[in-house]
Scaffold this active site. Sequence first.
Site, PDB file in Angstrom:
ATOM      1  N   PRO A   2       0.837  -1.214   0.000  1.00 26.66           N
ATOM      2  CA  PRO A   2       0.000   0.000   0.000  1.00 26.66           C
ATOM      3  C   PRO A   2       0.867   1.257   0.000  1.00 26.66           C
ATOM      4  O   PRO A   2       1.730   1.422   0.852  1.00 26.66           O
ATOM      5  CB  PRO A   2      -0.782  -0.096   1.319  1.00 26.66           C
ATOM      6  N   GLU A   3       0.631   2.103  -0.979  1.00 24.05           N
ATOM      7  CA  GLU A   3       1.348   3.368  -1.059  1.00 24.05           C
ATOM      8  C   GLU A   3       0.382   4.480  -0.643  1.00 24.05           C
ATOM      9  O   GLU A   3      -0.772   4.220  -0.310  1.00 24.05           O
ATOM     10  CB  GLU A   3       1.832   3.596  -2.495  1.00 24.05           C
ATOM     11  N   HIS A  91      -5.121 -13.915   9.883  1.00 20.88           N
ATOM     12  CA  HIS A  91      -4.346 -12.666   9.759  1.00 20.88           C
ATOM     13  C   HIS A  91      -5.106 -11.411  10.198  1.00 20.88           C
ATOM     14  O   HIS A  91      -4.628 -10.314   9.960  1.00 20.88           O
ATOM     15  CB  HIS A  91      -3.815 -12.463   8.329  1.00 20.88           C
ATOM     16  N   ARG A 110       1.563 -10.268   6.490  1.00 18.57           N
ATOM     17  CA  ARG A 110       3.018 -10.193   6.711  1.00 18.57           C
ATOM     18  C   ARG A 110       3.382  -9.473   8.005  1.00 18.57           C
ATOM     19  O   ARG A 110       4.548  -9.445   8.388  1.00 18.57           O
ATOM     20  CB  ARG A 110       3.691  -9.544   5.505  1.00 18.57           C
ATOM     21  N   LYS A 152      21.876  18.537  -1.028  1.00 19.50           N
ATOM     22  CA  LYS A 152      22.067  17.085  -1.152  1.00 19.50           C
ATOM     23  C   LYS A 152      23.021  16.720  -2.283  1.00 19.50           C
ATOM     24  O   LYS A 152      23.033  17.377  -3.315  1.00 19.50           O
ATOM     25  CB  LYS A 152      20.726  16.402  -1.455  1.00 19.50           C
TER      26      LYS A 152
END
Length: 271
Positions: A2-3, A91, A110, A152
Amino acid sequence: MPELPEVETTRRGVAPLVTGLTIKQAWHSDLNMRFPWPENMSHMVGLHVVDVKRRAKLLMLALSDGSHLMIHLGMSGVVRVLSHDHTEARHDHFKLFLSQDRVLVLNDPRRFGFVDWERGDWQQNKHIQHLGPEPLSSAFDGAHLHAQAQRKSQVIKSMIMDNHVVVGVGNIYASEALFKAGIHPHRQAKRISAKRLESLASAIKSVLKAAIAAGGTTLKDFKQSDGKPGYFQQQLLVYGRSSQPCLQCQTRIKKTKTGQRATFYCPRCQH
Ligand SMILES: [Zn+2]
């Protein structure tokens, strides 16, 4: 995984189902998630859910005492809102029983997700305080990217995937946005002009908005225990298209690695 768009879609699906309801019980499994379960979750009983918010990939239930229940979906987490007599699923690791016969269920095979209960200022929460701005907020624009780039020594793809710079730009979205902006993923960030970084910021916003719009079609699934809500892919322009012709110029798309992550780009359109 999931983003940000999947989490935002989850927020939109869940919010109308739980806002205003009262917490009856908080339950969690005996298995460990990425971080330990919060203590004293029984103290949530009697509080109301006043809002469902999102910061980066954290789903946040704002409760009536000012505290925030935070849920991170990790690699495989799915949140649904079911009835109290729902069928137990393997789960299922966290359940928030609510009034009106509803229960918010976190299923995570997971177990890389986690639950936290922030009773102080949520912006100072350890999972949040060091994060960069939201990509869809006005705080994120070309000027922000340009200022970050000056400090950076990093290639641009790594920089936009850095949560301290901006949150929610996952691997797929980074490749897609760089293609849209015509920027080579391995160009040094500090050598890119302010004008090009402005178009990159716009491209990031547009790929994320398109993904959120694509997720809108799954909103009804948040009430179905057998549904697969929240995971979707928009039409991808470069990601996963290695060796296929570029949709703009027909040159073969190249695949390389940035750090450990797969990167796709057009060697002709992106420089
Ligand atoms: Zn091309």
